[in-house]
Design a protein around this motif. Structure first.
Motif, PDB file in Angstrom:
ATOM      1  N   ALA A   1       0.804  -1.220   0.000  1.00 26.19           N
ATOM      2  CA  ALA A   1       0.000   0.000   0.000  1.00 26.19           C
ATOM      3  C   ALA A   1       0.838   1.271   0.000  1.00 26.19           C
ATOM      4  CB  ALA A   1      -0.926   0.002   1.225  1.00 26.19           C
ATOM      5  N   ILE A   2       2.134   1.167   0.111  1.00 23.89           N
ATOM      6  CA  ILE A   2       3.014   2.331   0.229  1.00 23.89           C
ATOM      7  C   ILE A   2       3.456   2.786  -1.160  1.00 23.89           C
ATOM      8  CG2 ILE A   2       5.225   3.122   1.133  1.00 23.89           C
ATOM      9  CD1 ILE A   2       4.848   1.115   3.415  1.00 23.89           C
ATOM     10  N   PRO A   3       3.400   4.107  -1.471  1.00 27.43           N
ATOM     11  CA  PRO A   3       3.814   4.576  -2.794  1.00 27.43           C
ATOM     12  C   PRO A   3       5.298   4.343  -3.023  1.00 27.43           C
ATOM     13  CG  PRO A   3       3.489   6.428  -1.297  1.00 27.43           C
ATOM     14  CD  PRO A   3       2.959   5.209  -0.602  1.00 27.43           C
ATOM     15  N   THR A   4       5.662   4.107  -4.248  1.00 24.61           N
ATOM     16  CA  THR A   4       7.067   3.941  -4.593  1.00 24.61           C
ATOM     17  C   THR A   4       7.751   5.312  -4.563  1.00 24.61           C
ATOM     18  OG1 THR A   4       6.716   4.283  -6.950  1.00 24.61           O
ATOM     19  CG2 THR A   4       6.463   2.022  -6.101  1.00 24.61           C
ATOM     20  N   PRO A   5       9.072   5.358  -4.463  1.00 26.06           N
ATOM     21  CA  PRO A   5       9.767   6.647  -4.513  1.00 26.06           C
ATOM     22  C   PRO A   5       9.457   7.446  -5.780  1.00 26.06           C
ATOM     23  CG  PRO A   5      11.234   4.970  -3.635  1.00 26.06           C
ATOM     24  CD  PRO A   5       9.990   4.256  -4.079  1.00 26.06           C
ATOM     25  N   SER A   6       9.315   6.789  -6.926  1.00 26.73           N
ATOM     26  CA  SER A   6       9.004   7.526  -8.155  1.00 26.73           C
ATOM     27  C   SER A   6       7.599   8.128  -8.093  1.00 26.73           C
ATOM     28  CB  SER A   6       9.154   6.622  -9.381  1.00 26.73           C
ATOM     29  OG  SER A   6       8.278   5.508  -9.302  1.00 26.73           O
ATOM     30  N   GLN A   7       6.664   7.409  -7.484  1.00 28.16           N
ATOM     31  CA  GLN A   7       5.319   7.967  -7.309  1.00 28.16           C
ATOM     32  C   GLN A   7       5.333   9.174  -6.368  1.00 28.16           C
ATOM     33  OE1 GLN A   7       3.480   4.308  -5.964  1.00 28.16           O
ATOM     34  NE2 GLN A   7       2.497   3.946  -7.957  1.00 28.16           N
ATOM     35  N   LEU A   8       6.161   9.114  -5.320  1.00 26.81           N
ATOM     36  CA  LEU A   8       6.285  10.252  -4.416  1.00 26.81           C
ATOM     37  C   LEU A   8       6.888  11.444  -5.137  1.00 26.81           C
ATOM     38  CD1 LEU A   8       6.083  11.401  -1.537  1.00 26.81           C
ATOM     39  CD2 LEU A   8       8.367  10.463  -1.088  1.00 26.81           C
ATOM     40  N   GLN A   9       7.903  11.208  -5.964  1.00 31.49           N
ATOM     41  CA  GLN A   9       8.524  12.291  -6.731  1.00 31.49           C
ATOM     42  C   GLN A   9       7.512  12.954  -7.663  1.00 31.49           C
ATOM     43  OE1 GLN A   9      12.235  13.652  -7.233  1.00 31.49           O
ATOM     44  NE2 GLN A   9      10.467  14.995  -7.461  1.00 31.49           N
ATOM     45  N   ALA A  10       6.672  12.139  -8.286  1.00 28.99           N
ATOM     46  CA  ALA A  10       5.650  12.698  -9.182  1.00 28.99           C
ATOM     47  C   ALA A  10       4.647  13.551  -8.406  1.00 28.99           C
ATOM     48  CB  ALA A  10       4.937  11.556  -9.909  1.00 28.99           C
ATOM     49  N   LEU A  11       4.315  13.122  -7.191  1.00 33.09           N
ATOM     50  CA  LEU A  11       3.383  13.882  -6.356  1.00 33.09           C
ATOM     51  C   LEU A  11       3.973  15.237  -5.979  1.00 33.09           C
ATOM     52  CD1 LEU A  11       0.744  13.927  -4.658  1.00 33.09           C
ATOM     53  CD2 LEU A  11       2.066  12.888  -2.798  1.00 33.09           C
ATOM     54  N   ILE A  12       5.254  15.266  -5.666  1.00 39.46           N
ATOM     55  CA  ILE A  12       5.912  16.510  -5.264  1.00 39.46           C
ATOM     56  C   ILE A  12       6.018  17.475  -6.438  1.00 39.46           C
ATOM     57  CG2 ILE A  12       8.086  17.500  -4.446  1.00 39.46           C
ATOM     58  CD1 ILE A  12       8.491  14.829  -2.892  1.00 39.46           C
TER      59      ILE A  12
ATOM     60  N   PHE B   1       7.119  29.528   8.434  1.00 38.23           N
ATOM     61  CA  PHE B   1       6.970  28.707   7.230  1.00 38.23           C
ATOM     62  C   PHE B   1       5.659  29.039   6.513  1.00 38.23           C
ATOM     63  CE2 PHE B   1       4.926  24.892   5.442  1.00 38.23           C
ATOM     64  CZ  PHE B   1       5.777  24.676   4.369  1.00 38.23           C
ATOM     65  N   PHE B   2       4.558  29.030   7.253  1.00 39.16           N
ATOM     66  CA  PHE B   2       3.252  29.265   6.616  1.00 39.16           C
ATOM     67  C   PHE B   2       3.116  30.698   6.093  1.00 39.16           C
ATOM     68  CE2 PHE B   2       1.790  25.515   9.175  1.00 39.16           C
ATOM     69  CZ  PHE B   2       1.478  24.728   8.077  1.00 39.16           C
ATOM     70  N   ALA B   3       3.916  31.615   6.620  1.00 38.33           N
ATOM     71  CA  ALA B   3       3.847  32.995   6.136  1.00 38.33           C
ATOM     72  C   ALA B   3       4.318  33.099   4.692  1.00 38.33           C
ATOM     73  CB  ALA B   3       4.689  33.907   7.031  1.00 38.33           C
ATOM     74  N   GLY B   4       5.180  32.165   4.275  1.00 37.75           N
ATOM     75  CA  GLY B   4       5.699  32.246   2.917  1.00 37.75           C
ATOM     76  C   GLY B   4       5.347  31.084   2.007  1.00 37.75           C
ATOM     77  N   ALA B   5       4.803  30.002   2.575  1.00 38.00           N
ATOM     78  CA  ALA B   5       4.541  28.797   1.785  1.00 38.00           C
ATOM     79  C   ALA B   5       3.179  28.850   1.103  1.00 38.00           C
ATOM     80  CB  ALA B   5       4.608  27.568   2.683  1.00 38.00           C
ATOM     81  N   THR B   6       3.112  28.296  -0.105  1.00 41.31           N
ATOM     82  CA  THR B   6       1.842  28.144  -0.797  1.00 41.31           C
ATOM     83  C   THR B   6       1.733  26.711  -1.315  1.00 41.31           C
ATOM     84  OG1 THR B   6       2.621  28.699  -3.031  1.00 41.31           O
ATOM     85  CG2 THR B   6       2.041  30.547  -1.575  1.00 41.31           C
ATOM     86  N   LEU B   7       0.516  26.307  -1.677  1.00 37.18           N
ATOM     87  CA  LEU B   7       0.295  24.964  -2.185  1.00 37.18           C
ATOM     88  C   LEU B   7       1.065  24.717  -3.484  1.00 37.18           C
ATOM     89  CD1 LEU B   7      -3.561  24.610  -1.643  1.00 37.18           C
ATOM     90  CD2 LEU B   7      -1.718  23.980  -0.097  1.00 37.18           C
ATOM     91  N   ARG B   8       1.319  25.773  -4.239  1.00 39.43           N
ATOM     92  CA  ARG B   8       1.999  25.616  -5.518  1.00 39.43           C
ATOM     93  C   ARG B   8       3.518  25.559  -5.377  1.00 39.43           C
ATOM     94  NH1 ARG B   8      -0.673  30.299  -9.068  1.00 39.43           N
ATOM     95  NH2 ARG B   8      -0.473  31.333  -7.051  1.00 39.43           N
ATOM     96  N   THR B   9       4.024  26.045  -4.248  1.00 41.05           N
ATOM     97  CA  THR B   9       5.483  26.135  -4.124  1.00 41.05           C
ATOM     98  C   THR B   9       6.078  25.191  -3.089  1.00 41.05           C
ATOM     99  OG1 THR B   9       5.331  27.907  -2.457  1.00 41.05           O
ATOM    100  CG2 THR B   9       5.422  28.566  -4.792  1.00 41.05           C
TER     101      THR B   9
END
Length: 427
Positions: free
Chosen positions: A5-16, A70-78
């Motif tokens: 059930a755990i994503p592969t490293p390549s799947q995690l990279q694609a998510l990021i 962190f939240f002062a500068g972070a966005t979902l896109r970045t």
């Protein structure tokens, strides 16, 4: 959960995608997350941690920032977050959700990627008999002995076959790892396989440990409780003079062999040693160490259960309770109130020097094993099934005992109770 059930490293990279990765948690688990991501070609921007003691520090050369910053500068896109905090992962996830970050889209929890966190007790012995530790307050113990480097290599190879998101191996639990003469080779093997290593020592002995530092462990903790005479009260059998000699040697060896090694002084707060923490802070500032602290715990959980059940306890347990700044009854009141929260230890494996797999790293009964036989002969899915089906775990969680040591470690509670002087200066 199963390993499939755990994503592969390549799947995690694609998510990021092209977002920068920030690791929330700048201690053990954060180190592991950083290392795993790097091993799979995923870079990290920095760390987030709410602990004041970590502010101004750098981990692997990267800054540690407060959540608000962190939240002062972070966005979902970045930004993408990897939550790597054992005790507080659920709280952190809730905070991420409040800021619009979505689970498994904008953040993942490290403990849901790996199968287990591996605690390998390479030493089945300790030179001290601390009254708050089962080495000093329990009468029955597992067999004494030491894991050889050859056996350790077999163990590491199996771990990495089963659990590719493993990033760090903790080389201690109830034993003193520096008593194992194979420790330098064990650290070298850990590095060879691209893993980080964590060591905790009382440093209260006459041993030449320069070869250990020269082998380049990642993280080195010194366990202390007090200064001068007050230290020897609770680090029972310890010698203050030897400790101080070895603390300075450790700084010297670090500077000579491994300047990047992270050194942490872990201070246990009792009622009698509250003011001594300022002297440790000054020493940490002098030597470039990090000071962390918690209310001194009564270990193991077997003793906590005996206290709340009203069963007989021995003189060493009573002595510990008499010195504690935070009493068992108060701890368990708070732990029971949060009994629905996760168990940090549920996805830990304590592997003894003889490869027996203990049921839990915080319970001590010598006959309490998760599975029978050697770790090398058990599959990952068999270990997961044993943990998930454990009635012992279910009873522990129903009573809130699993949250007990989380309460002892709560830095907000330490500040609230004014358990250390001038808490704002201990950063």
């Amino acid at each position: 959960m199963t390993s499939a059930a755990i994503p592969t490293p390549s799947q995690l990279q694609a998510l990021i995608g092209d977002r920068t990765v920030h690791i929330w948690g700048a201690r053990h688990d954060g180190y592991a997350a950083h290392n795993v991501l790097a091993r799979h070609g995923i870079g990290t921007e920095g760390f987030v941690d709410s602990s004041l003691s970590m502010q101004g520090e750098r981990v692997f050369g990267k800054p540690v920032m407060l959540p608000a910053d962190f939240f002062a500068g972070a966005t979902l896109r970045t930004a993408f977050i990897v939550i790597a905090s054992g005790f507080h992962a659920d709280e952190i996830a809730a905070q991420c959700l409040r800021h619009g970050f979505r689970a498994d889209r904008d953040f993942v929890v490290q403990s849901e990627l790996r199968l287990f966190n591996y605690q390998v007790d390479i030493s089945g012995s300790c030179n001290l008999r601390c009254i708050s530790c089962p080495r000093g307050n329990f009468d029955e113990h597992r067999p004494k002995g030491f894991m050889s480097a050859a056996v350790y290599r077999e163990l590491i190879e199996k771990i990495l076959r089963d659990d590719p998101y493993t990033g760090i191996i903790t080389l201690y639990n109830w034993g003193e790892p520096l008593l194992n003469r194979d420790l330098p080779e064990i650290v070298t093997i850990t590095n060879e396989y691209g893993l980080l290593s964590a060591i905790s020592s009382n440093l209260s002995f006459r041993l030449d440990f320069e070869p250990v530092v020269a082998a380049r462990p990642t993280w080195f903790r010194i366990s202390v409780s007090g200064w001068e005479g007050s230290y020897e009260v609770t680090h029972t059998g310890g010698n203050w003079t030897r400790l101080m000699e070895n603390v300075y040697r450790l700084a010297e060896y670090r500077d000579r062999h491994h300047p990047g090694m992270m050194v942490e002084v872990f201070y246990h707060i009792y009622g009698h040693n509250r003011d001594d923490i300022l002297r440790w802070q000054a020493l940490c500032n002098e030597l470039g160490f990090v000071l962390r602290y918690r209310h001194a715990a009564l270990a193991p959980l077997d003793n906590i259960e005996s206290v709340i059940d009203g069963r007989p306890i021995n003189e060493r347990v009573r002595s510990t309770m008499g010195l504690q700044a935070l009493q068992v009854e108060d701890v368990m009141h708070r732990a029971y109130a949060e009994r629905q929260r996760p168990c940090y230890y549920e996805r830990h494996l304590w592997i003894n020097w003889d490869l027996a797999v203990a049921h839990c790293m915080e319970w001590y009964r010598p006959d309490l094993n998760l599975v029978e036989g050697s770790f090398l002969d058990v599959t990952a899915d068999e270990l997961i099934a044993a943990r998930d089906g454990s009635q012992f775990c279910a009873r522990c969680k129903a009573r809130g005992i699993h949250r007990c040591f989380v309460v002892y470690s709560d830095e907000k509670l330490i500040a609230e109770r004014n358990s250390i002087p001038f808490a704002e200066k201990v950063v």
